[in-house]
Design a protein around this motif. Structure first.
Motif, PDB file in Angstrom:
ATOM      1  N   UNK A   1       8.767  20.973  16.172  1.00  0.00           N
ATOM      2  CA  UNK A   1      10.015  20.442  16.714  1.00  0.00           C
ATOM      3  C   UNK A   1       9.978  20.382  18.234  1.00  0.00           C
ATOM      4  N   UNK A   2      10.825  19.530  18.785  1.00  0.00           N
ATOM      5  CA  UNK A   2      10.982  19.398  20.232  1.00  0.00           C
ATOM      6  C   UNK A   2      12.458  19.219  20.536  1.00  0.00           C
ATOM      7  N   UNK A   3      12.924  19.894  21.599  1.00  0.00           N
ATOM      8  CA  UNK A   3      14.289  19.695  22.061  1.00  0.00           C
ATOM      9  C   UNK A   3      14.360  20.041  23.539  1.00  0.00           C
ATOM     10  N   UNK A   4      15.532  19.866  24.118  1.00  0.00           N
ATOM     11  CA  UNK A   4      15.715  20.279  25.501  1.00  0.00           C
ATOM     12  C   UNK A   4      15.810  21.796  25.566  1.00  0.00           C
TER      13      UNK A   4
ATOM     14  N   UNK B   1      14.925  27.714  35.743  1.00  0.00           N
ATOM     15  CA  UNK B   1      13.834  26.919  36.305  1.00  0.00           C
ATOM     16  C   UNK B   1      14.311  25.839  37.267  1.00  0.00           C
ATOM     17  N   UNK B   2      15.535  25.339  37.055  1.00  0.00           N
ATOM     18  CA  UNK B   2      16.111  24.307  37.919  1.00  0.00           C
ATOM     19  C   UNK B   2      15.219  23.064  38.009  1.00  0.00           C
ATOM     20  N   UNK B   3      14.669  22.681  36.880  1.00  0.00           N
ATOM     21  CA  UNK B   3      13.898  21.449  36.800  1.00  0.00           C
ATOM     22  C   UNK B   3      13.861  20.999  35.345  1.00  0.00           C
ATOM     23  N   UNK B   4      13.506  19.732  35.090  1.00  0.00           N
ATOM     24  CA  UNK B   4      13.483  19.251  33.698  1.00  0.00           C
ATOM     25  C   UNK B   4      12.612  20.140  32.818  1.00  0.00           C
ATOM     26  N   UNK B   5      13.147  20.462  31.647  1.00  0.00           N
ATOM     27  CA  UNK B   5      12.533  21.503  30.813  1.00  0.00           C
ATOM     28  C   UNK B   5      12.653  21.108  29.345  1.00  0.00           C
ATOM     29  N   UNK B   6      11.529  21.176  28.615  1.00  0.00           N
ATOM     30  CA  UNK B   6      11.496  20.885  27.186  1.00  0.00           C
ATOM     31  C   UNK B   6      10.998  22.116  26.434  1.00  0.00           C
ATOM     32  N   UNK B   7      11.504  22.297  25.217  1.00  0.00           N
ATOM     33  CA  UNK B   7      11.134  23.436  24.393  1.00  0.00           C
ATOM     34  C   UNK B   7      10.596  22.922  23.064  1.00  0.00           C
ATOM     35  N   UNK B   8       9.402  23.385  22.684  1.00  0.00           N
ATOM     36  CA  UNK B   8       8.769  22.971  21.423  1.00  0.00           C
ATOM     37  C   UNK B   8       8.496  24.190  20.556  1.00  0.00           C
TER      38      UNK B   8
ATOM     39  N   UNK C   1       4.555  29.822  17.703  1.00  0.00           N
ATOM     40  CA  UNK C   1       4.983  30.091  19.079  1.00  0.00           C
ATOM     41  C   UNK C   1       6.083  29.134  19.504  1.00  0.00           C
ATOM     42  N   UNK C   2       6.774  29.521  20.579  1.00  0.00           N
ATOM     43  CA  UNK C   2       7.582  28.556  21.314  1.00  0.00           C
ATOM     44  C   UNK C   2       6.768  28.123  22.526  1.00  0.00           C
ATOM     45  N   UNK C   3       6.975  26.891  22.943  1.00  0.00           N
ATOM     46  CA  UNK C   3       6.218  26.310  24.051  1.00  0.00           C
ATOM     47  C   UNK C   3       7.208  25.713  25.038  1.00  0.00           C
ATOM     48  N   UNK C   4       7.106  26.104  26.286  1.00  0.00           N
ATOM     49  CA  UNK C   4       8.007  25.623  27.339  1.00  0.00           C
ATOM     50  C   UNK C   4       7.233  24.675  28.241  1.00  0.00           C
TER      51      UNK C   4
END
Length: 416
Positions: free
Chosen positions: A319-322, A331-338, A351-354
């Motif tokens: 899965x992928x989301x914001x 982080x104060x920058x564009x960030x995705x979580x998988x 795992x989770x992947x940032x």
């Protein structure tokens, strides 16, 4: 004696005829298996599990099981307006065709063509005007295909062409979706295991396999009110292998997909772009497939879109989301979580992947992978009905693990 011999011949002839019939009509066996299987293997328990803790680079993740079950999820919804996470508010769609809602488990009304053979099932659910639509694997008269169904009418409204029969693996169908203005975008993978005929459909302009497709909500309106029976779908991007996750940040779209033996990709999705599968990949072919021959690596040189990032070895990305609010504010920058499934001995998944991106969101600045637990294959985020990440009042998020349950994840103890 002659009578006994005739009976034996009749029995043998019956066996041959039945074998031929079921070979040409494999859905007969599948429906029989499904009838006897029922829902015996699916168990829903609501519980509070032990709290585990895993260190990240700048924080800790605390996670615990909140719901347990024994199947794979297809989509999970929690009302975004209810900030107190409520297990009884969950709507859980399972790949095997069952649905959990209001503390009840029931079978979803699907067409007779629905099949769970060849790792099939419900692959995605999208909601529009309170109507539920599903991308499913289908089988009819020996034809394996994918279809979109309007659930409350148990009606197919879109069908792909038949797949070549050999080495079909519906695990490769994906998929995920996003809503954007008056459109819904849906990913459809090329569902194969060592089948060049199926994988080549990703480059076939007349095939919807290996594509991200565009659905106009006005066309869904016509279906809902009965003014149309068939859904018109347009190809948005092509050259995808097995797109598992799809999300957006503002007007930018992103997808993750499985690569072959390495090469799991994060892609920025841009209209009419071709992402190269099966002609280019950072992965290599499996040993059973042309003895592990490598693919062409340079996407750009071959007129394809380069991935933002490719994981080599692969992790079984899903899965992928914001990112949740806590990570975005930190982080104060564009960030995705998988999320990731099993992975392999070289790079374990689970795992989770940032992913942290630059401001233009066309480059990955950093990637952090945090292993949760060896027995958890992470499948889906709990979202709202538009596949946007659900967060509770404490900023915690919720994810599913195959045949385990739903886990609460809290990001705590950030470094100053």
């Amino acid at each position: 004696m002659m009578k006994k011999f005739s009976i034996i011949l009749l029995w043998l002839a019956s066996v041959v005829l039945i074998s031929l019939y079921t070979y040409e009509n494999p859905e007969i066996i599948e429906k029989t298996k499904n009838y006897f299987k029922g829902d015996k293997n699916l168990l829903i328990l609501r519980q509070e599990g032990e709290i585990f803790r895993r260190p990240g680079n700048s924080f800790f993740i605390e996670f615990s099981e909140v719901v347990s079950f024994s199947e794979k999820t297809a989509f999970i919804i929690h009302d975004k307006e209810i900030l107190n996470f409520d297990k009884d508010n969950l709507r859980i769609y399972f790949q095997n065709g069952y649905y959990f809602n209001n503390s009840k488990l029931e079978k979803i009304s699907l067409p007779k063509s629905f099949t769970i053979s060849k790792n099939g099932g419900i692959k995605s659910i999208f909601i529009y005007k309170d109507k539920q639509f599903a991308l499913i694997s289908s089988l009819n008269n020996g034809c394996y295909y994918a279809s979109i169904v309007l659930i409350d009418q148990s009606k197919e409204i879109f069908n792909t062409q038949c797949l070549p029969k050999k080495k079909i693996d519906y695990n490769g169908l994906g998929s995920s979706h996003i809503h954007y203005n008056d459109k819904i975008f849906l990913s459809i993978g090329a569902p194969e295991q060592a089948s060049s005929a199926i994988r080549e459909l990703a480059q076939n302009k007349n095939s919807f396999f290996g594509k991200i497709v565009e659905i106009d909500k006005k066309d869904l309106d016509k279906i809902i009110v009965g003014h149309a029976n068939d859904l018109d779908i347009k190809i948005f991007t092509s050259g995808h292998r097995n797109p598992q996750g799809l999300t957006k940040i503002n007007e930018s779209f992103f997808s993750v997909e499985h690569g072959p033996k390495g090469g799991d990709e994060l892609n920025k999705i841009i209209k009419d772009k071709n992402y190269g599968w099966p002609l280019v990949s950072y992965g290599t072919q499996y040993d059973y497939d042309e003895k592990g021959k490598y693919y062409e690596v340079n996407h750009e040189l071959n007129s394809f879109e380069e991935p933002l990032f490719a994981l080599v070895p692969s992790v079984g990305i899903s899965a992928l989301n914001t990112c949740p609010t806590k990570l975005k504010e930190y982080y104060k920058k564009p960030c995705l979580l998988a999320l990731s499934l099993h992975g392999n001995e070289l790079r374990p998944g689970r795992s989770i992947i940032i992913y942290l991106l630059n401001e233009k969101m066309n480059k990955v600045h950093s990637i952090e992978k945090i292993l949760l637990r060896d027995d958890l294959k992470l499948r889906h985020f709990v979202t709202n009905d538009k596949n946007e990440l659900y967060e509770d009042k404490e900023g915690s998020i919720y994810i599913s693990a195959d045949k385990k349950g739903i886990y609460k994840l809290s990001f705590v103890h950030f470094r100053n």
